[in-house]
Design an enzyme around this catalytic site. Structure first.
Site, mmCIF file in Angstrom:
data_model
loop_
_atom_site.group_PDB
_atom_site.id
_atom_site.type_symbol
_atom_site.label_atom_id
_atom_site.label_comp_id
_atom_site.label_asym_id
_atom_site.label_seq_id
_atom_site.Cartn_x
_atom_site.Cartn_y
_atom_site.Cartn_z
ATOM 1 N N ALA A 245 0.810 -1.092 0.040
ATOM 2 C CA ALA A 245 -0.135 -0.131 -0.057
ATOM 3 C C ALA A 245 0.847 1.292 -0.037
ATOM 4 C CB ALA A 245 -1.104 -0.054 1.140
ATOM 5 N N TYR A 246 2.242 1.238 0.598
ATOM 6 C CA TYR A 246 2.887 2.304 0.597
ATOM 7 C C TYR A 246 3.415 2.781 -0.687
ATOM 8 C CZ TYR A 246 7.580 4.819 1.502
ATOM 9 O OH TYR A 246 8.507 5.604 1.576
ATOM 10 N N HIS A 247 4.083 1.533 -1.213
ATOM 11 C CA HIS A 247 4.969 2.259 -2.668
ATOM 12 C C HIS A 247 3.900 2.891 -3.628
ATOM 13 C CE1 HIS A 247 8.922 0.451 -1.436
ATOM 14 N NE2 HIS A 247 8.136 -0.698 -1.259
#
Length: 250
Positions: free
Chosen positions: A155-157
């Site tokens: 979810a971060y990238h």
């Protein structure tokens, strides 16, 4: 009468890399607004420390996912100092989570904090700068690992992968209004914030790096200062990761 010192606001400036950036900007002669969300005590402590070292500094708090609050915070800084010369968008969230557990709500949270808030702050600060004859500079923080993602951060990238395109788009948009407004980005690799971090973290920071130097937050701050001062660079995303993208050591 001498020109007043330039003004910088650093989102997420109370801790870690943002804190180091604030210190370097103060050393370079900037007046500094230190933004924090939940870490206002740390922001107040840093602003007090900077003032003791003869830097005009304030601490400001805002939840950057609240668009009105983010804009009001930037207006407050500009009103306090009378201008805004540099915005450093370093506020971000990240934490590991197995792919099987990632939900759409996770993705929305990351985009709200890491991408949408960056856009809102850059847009509003950029328009303030566009009304100034000598413009200003915006430096966003992306992540070099967005090109070679690590497992556990699904979810971060994507939220950080949006930063380079956003940076280029805003560089074009704001230069069309005032060609003295510039927008660039730093794409960090893992770095140490202090020299006493755990051995495991130190090994992570040096893994795959081509250079003899260990990555430190000060290297990121130096890149910010370079982008802020060079009047002929805009729309550029600078990897600061010791050559990891070449060595394959993510």
């Amino acid at each position: 009468m001498d020109d007043p010192a330039p003004v910088a606001i650093v989102t997420g400036g109370a801790k870690r890399v943002g804190r180091v950036v604030c210190g370097r900007l103060a050393e370079r002669g900037y007046r500094v607004a230190v933004h924090a969300n939940t870490s206002l005590d740390a922001a107040e402590e840093l602003a007090s420390q900077l003032r003791k070292n003869e830097t005009d500094a304030i601490a400001l708090s805002a939840d950057l996912t609240d668009e009105a609050a983010a804009r009001a915070m930037l207006d407050s800084a500009a009103h306090k100092f009378g201008r805004l010369d540099l915005l450093v968008n370093s506020a971000a969230i990240w934490r590991p989570k197995p792919l099987r557990e990632v939900r759409a709500s996770d993705l929305r949270e990351y985009f709200d904090v890491n991408a949408v808030a960056t856009f809102v702050c850059a847009q509003h600060a950029g328009l303030i700068m566009a009304d100034q004859p000598d413009g200003g500079s915006i430096v966003n923080f992306g992540d070099a690992a967005a090109e070679r993602p690590q497992a556990g951060y699904a979810a971060y990238h994507p939220s950080k992968g949006a930063i380079p395109t956003m940076t280029r788009s805003l560089a074009v948009e704001l230069a069309a209004i005032n060609p003295r407004v510039r927008v660039n980005a730093v794409l960090p690799g893992p770095v140490l914030v202090s020299d006493d971090e755990p051995e495991e973290r130190q090994q992570e920071v040096t893994r795959g790096v081509l250079l003899a130097t260990t990555g430190h937050a000060d290297h990121l701050a130096s890149a910010v200062l370079m982008l802020a001062s060079n009047q002929f660079i805009t729309g550029v995303c600078v990897p600061v990761e010791g050559g990891r993208r070449l060595g394959g050591g993510w």
